[in-house]
Every structure is written in structure tokens, then in C-alpha cells.
Enzyme design. Structure first.
Site, PDB file in Angstrom:
ATOM      1  N   GLU A 153       0.805  -1.230   0.000  1.00 39.59           N
ATOM      2  CA  GLU A 153       0.000   0.000   0.000  1.00 39.59           C
ATOM      3  C   GLU A 153       0.837   1.280   0.000  1.00 39.59           C
ATOM      4  O   GLU A 153       0.733   2.117   0.901  1.00 39.59           O
ATOM      5  CB  GLU A 153      -0.979  -0.004   1.178  1.00 39.59           C
ATOM      6  CG  GLU A 153      -1.973  -1.161   1.122  1.00 39.59           C
ATOM      7  CD  GLU A 153      -3.064  -1.068   2.195  1.00 39.59           C
ATOM      8  OE1 GLU A 153      -2.858  -0.349   3.188  1.00 39.59           O
ATOM      9  OE2 GLU A 153      -4.110  -1.718   2.017  1.00 39.59           O
ATOM     10  N   GLU A 165      -5.988  -7.761  -1.745  1.00 43.87           N
ATOM     11  CA  GLU A 165      -6.617  -7.685  -0.426  1.00 43.87           C
ATOM     12  C   GLU A 165      -8.078  -7.288  -0.612  1.00 43.87           C
ATOM     13  O   GLU A 165      -8.376  -6.357  -1.362  1.00 43.87           O
ATOM     14  CB  GLU A 165      -5.967  -6.631   0.489  1.00 43.87           C
ATOM     15  CG  GLU A 165      -4.611  -6.983   1.027  1.00 43.87           C
ATOM     16  CD  GLU A 165      -4.144  -5.966   2.080  1.00 43.87           C
ATOM     17  OE1 GLU A 165      -5.010  -5.317   2.724  1.00 43.87           O
ATOM     18  OE2 GLU A 165      -2.919  -5.812   2.250  1.00 43.87           O
TER      19      GLU A 165
END
Length: 444
Positions: A226, A346
Site C-alpha cells: 500500500e 486484499e
């Protein structure tokens, strides 16, 4: 763990009356003990020759010459739990459970920087005990028929992350800035990270003797979990870092696939920032899904799905509509803009939402799994999805608001298995999916 047994050979032993009986029996017992201790090395070597690397052909992953669509999961804690003997059995338990559900890829951390059970204690200094724990994860995954997506560093502070790298540079008096984003532009920190990457990729596994860069058990590398660089909303700083680090990885390892680790937000110059991004803040984080993913050394795009964290005022049914639009947009990008696979690495639904009911997770998961299946049926770029996150019993303190023990909720367990089966039916199960043929035949 189920081990594939090797044939047992019975030999006749002719004993003359010269006192050789007991020495021969003793030697035979020793040989048998060594054989049993190492679990049939001949069989293991044969299995090594059969396992191929996952490759890419345009918008599809390829394995054994056919398209490979992925149903998988996240268990970030595998290396950490392999360090201590009392937590080690959980690693095998979750990998076995994944195999029983027909799952093929597990995403997990291949980093722990300067924290408890740190792999990298300080720049260039590594804990061999923790490295051996990572060796164990790879070997255990191989035995269970699971491939690993290894993330190399965290944008967040958990397990060290870029914060720890910046602190190291600051403590050594070479840091240019105390900002966490200096991880991306400080030359000293870039060198710290490159040294770590080289050490990891060229690591020779102490259990099987294979360097990580040569081990097909590893599905792919992920540069960073991320990434955000909010001090440069233009995206230039992060883009430069991805270009440099992806080239560095590929110079060392040309066999494995590589992804960035993006959340999937569109940058400030992309028109989709207005129609697809959750809100305007998402275009100001220094990342850009299209621009970052187009880099030639990046093999596939990565996207995350957390609408209940990105919005704070939407009802559950509105979040489901967003998920459909979000996935469709990125799959369309993979098909038309990138010509690369798109992995939703995810996805999760928080149990802390004010209106949360356990049944919502099944509905949420189904929207995501259906989108992948729909793309796979058309040979599209929607290459797979990895649920965040799966645990075994007794791990509550490691859980967050998204974690599940899948077999504790039969409807969820069934949903996950059905996705594995219908994806496998499209092109046939791979050699890796040992249990899938029987599992899926029972569900037709």
C-alpha cells in the site's frame, strides 16, 4: 501434513555363519533411520522438477501451459509464527486449510524491520534464526501445494516499514529528512532497501538448498504494501522509486513475477479519479494505478478493496455497488490500458461497522468472487483475489476487524471452495492442486 510415501523395497538378506548378521542389521537400521528422517529425498527431488514458475502472457497468468486464475488469501504472520516452536504448528495448519479449500496462493510478509523477531535488525544485519523461519515457510508451503506472494516492505509502521528505514538513516546521521516519505527519495535509504532485496532474493534456503530467486514456490514479489507518498501528490517521487526498484529486482531475478502492491487509486491526472475513486482524497496520495502499473518491469497490477474504510457514510448495499464498479473499472484497465493481469490482493469487510452482520461478509465476498469468475470466463485480466485475512483458532490477538477462521462459518467456507472449483473447471486444475479434483467432483 500428508507426505507422499515412497515405495518400500524388501531385500532378502543371505546370512552366512560368519557373524555378519548383526552388523548388517545395524547398517540397514541406520540407513532406514536416515531415509525416514529426511522424508524420502528422491520423491522430493522429483517434485522439485515438476513445479514450474507462474508466468504471464498478456492479461493472463500461465502455469503448465494454461491460464491460471487464483483464489487465495492473506496470512501476513507466517514468518513471525515460524520463529518460535510453540507457534510454528499454526503455519502448517493454515497452509493445509488453504489447500483443503482449493486455494493456490497465500500473500504474506517477507519483512520484519527492527521489530520483535526482526528479520532485518539494522541495515545489512539479519537475524539468521528468523531467516530460517522464512526458509521453513517456503518449504511448508511447497509441501502443502501453496504458492507465496511475498511483500518486501510496509508503507505502514507495522513490522517496521518505511518508518524504520527512515529512523535508521536518521540515527546514523545520513538521513535527508525525518519525513516517512524520504524512504522513497533518500539515496541512503534506497541503498538500505536494495541491500535488503538482494540479500533476500539471493538467500539460499537452509532446508532445501534453493536460492529464493530460483524457487517456483514463490509466486511473485510485491515491492511494498500500500505505497503512499503524500508529500508529492503529483506521483513523480513514487513513480521514480517504483521504476528504480522494479529494475533492480528484475536484474537479480528474472524468473519471478513482480507487482507494486497498490491500493488501486487513480492519480490526479486520470479522469477516473472523479468517477471511480472513493473520494477526492484518494487522488492526492502520490500513487496512480495506471501510471504505476504501466512500468515495463511490473508484471501485474494490484488492487485492494476496503469500501467501509474508504467511505464513512454509506450503507452496506451502497458499498456493494461501489465494489462492482471498482472491480469492473480495474479489470477494464487490465484488458484495455495495461494488457496485464489485475490481482485484487486484499479484500475485507470490517466487523466494526455499525450495521455489521456476519451474513454481510458472504454477500461482500460473493460480489468479488463473481467478478473474478466473470472475467476468467472471458479469458480477461481479472486474474484472482486474496481475502484479508485467514487465521486458525486461538489467534485472536493477531486478528483485526477483518480476519476470519473460515471453517467456523460453514456458508463462508462453502463459498470459498466453490470459487476454487469453478475457476479450476474453466481450464482444469493444475498439478499443484492435489486435493481439488476430488473436492470439486463432490460438489458438482
Amino acid at each position: 501434513m500428508i507426505l507422499r510415501s515412497s515405495p518400500t523395497y524388501r531385500r532378502k538378506m543371505v546370512v552366512a555363519g560368519n557373524g555378519l548378521f548383526y552388523p548388517i542389521v545395524g547398517f540397514a537400521s541406520c540407513v532406514a533411520f536416515i531415509y525416514m528422517s529426511f522424508g524420502g529425498l528422491g520423491t522430493n527431488l522429483q517434485e522439485k522438477t515438476k513445479l514450474g514458475f507462474v508466468e504471464r502472457n498478456g492479461t493472463q497468468f500461465m502455469l503448465d501451459g494454461k491460464a491460471f486464475y487464483i483464489n487465495g488469501w492473506n496470512s501476513y504472520w507466517l514468518m513471525d509464527h515460524s520463529v518460535d516452536e510453540y507457534t510454528k504448528p499454526r503455519v502448517r495448519e493454515i497452509l493445509q486449510a488453504g489447500a483443503k479449500m482449493g486455494l493456490t496462493v497465500c500473500r504474506t510478509w517477507a519483512f520484519n524491520d527492527g521489530d520483535y523477531n526482526a528479520l532485518q535488525i539494522s541495515p545489512g544485519r539479519f537475524n539468521e534464526q528468523v531467516f530460517k523461519a522464512l526458509d521453513h515457510v517456503i518449504v511448508e508451503a511447497r509441501q502443502q501445494g501453496i504458492r507465496l506472494l511475498f511483500s518486501l516492505v510496509n508503507n505502514l509502521q507495522a513490522y517496521g516499514g518505511k518508518t524504520q528505514y527512515v529512523k535508521w538513516a536518521w540515527d546514523e546521521g545520513v538521513g535527508l529528512s525525518a519525513s516517512n516519505d524520504s524512504f522513497f527519495f533518500d539515496p541512503s535509504i534506497r541503498n538500505y532497501f536494495k541491500n535488503y532485496v538482494k540479500t533476500l532474493l539471493t538467500r539460499k534456503n537452509t532446508l532445501n538448498g534453493i536460492e529464493y530467486r530460483d524457487d517456483p514456490t514463490i509466486f511473485a514479489w510485491e515491492l511494498i504494501n500500500e505505497p503512499r507518498c503524500i508529500t508529492d501528490a503529483s506521483g513523480d517521487t513514487l513513480q521514480d522509486w517504483i521504476e528504480e526498484m522494479s529494475a533492480f529486482v528484475k536484474a537479480i531475478d528474472k524468473k519471478h513475477l513482480l507487482t507494486v502492491g497498490l491500493e488501486g487509486f487513480y492519480g490526479p491526472k486520470n479522469p477516473k479519479r472523479l468517477t471511480v475513486n472513493p473520494e477526492m482524497w484518494a487522488s492526492r496520495l502520490g500513487s496512480d494505478f495506471i501510471r504505476n502499473s504501466k512500468i515495463p518491469n511490473i508484471d501485474f497490477a494490484s488492487v485492494h478493496i476496503y469500501p467501509d474504510h474508504w467511505f464513512h457514510d454509506k450503507e452496506f448495499h451502497e458499498n456493494l455497488k461501489f465494489v462492482s464498479k471498482w472491480m469492473h473499472s480495474h479489470i477494464e484497465d487490465g484488458d484495455k490500458e495495461l494488457n496485464k493481469p489485475v490481482m485484487f490482493t486484499e479484500y475485507g469487510l470490517s466487523n466494526q461497522n455499525k450495521d455489521f452482520e456476519p451474513s454481510q461478509r458472504d454477500r461482500f465476498y460473493k460480489v468479488i468472487l463473481d467478478a473474478i469468475y466473470k472475467s476468467a470466463k472471458k479469458n480477461g485480466s481479472g486474474a484472482g483475489s486474496l481475502v484479508w485475512q485467514l487465521f486458525v483458532g486461538g489467534m485472536d490477538k493477531y486478528n483485526d476487524e477483518f480476519g476470519i477462521v473460515p471453517w467456523e462459518r460453514p456458508s463462508t467456507y462453502k463459498l470459498i471452495i466453490e470459487q476454487s472449483c469453478r475457476l479450476a473447471r474453466l481450464h482444469g486444475p493444475t498439478q499443484q492442486q492435489r486435493n481439488l479434483k476430488n473436492l470439486c467432483s463432490q460438489r458438482q
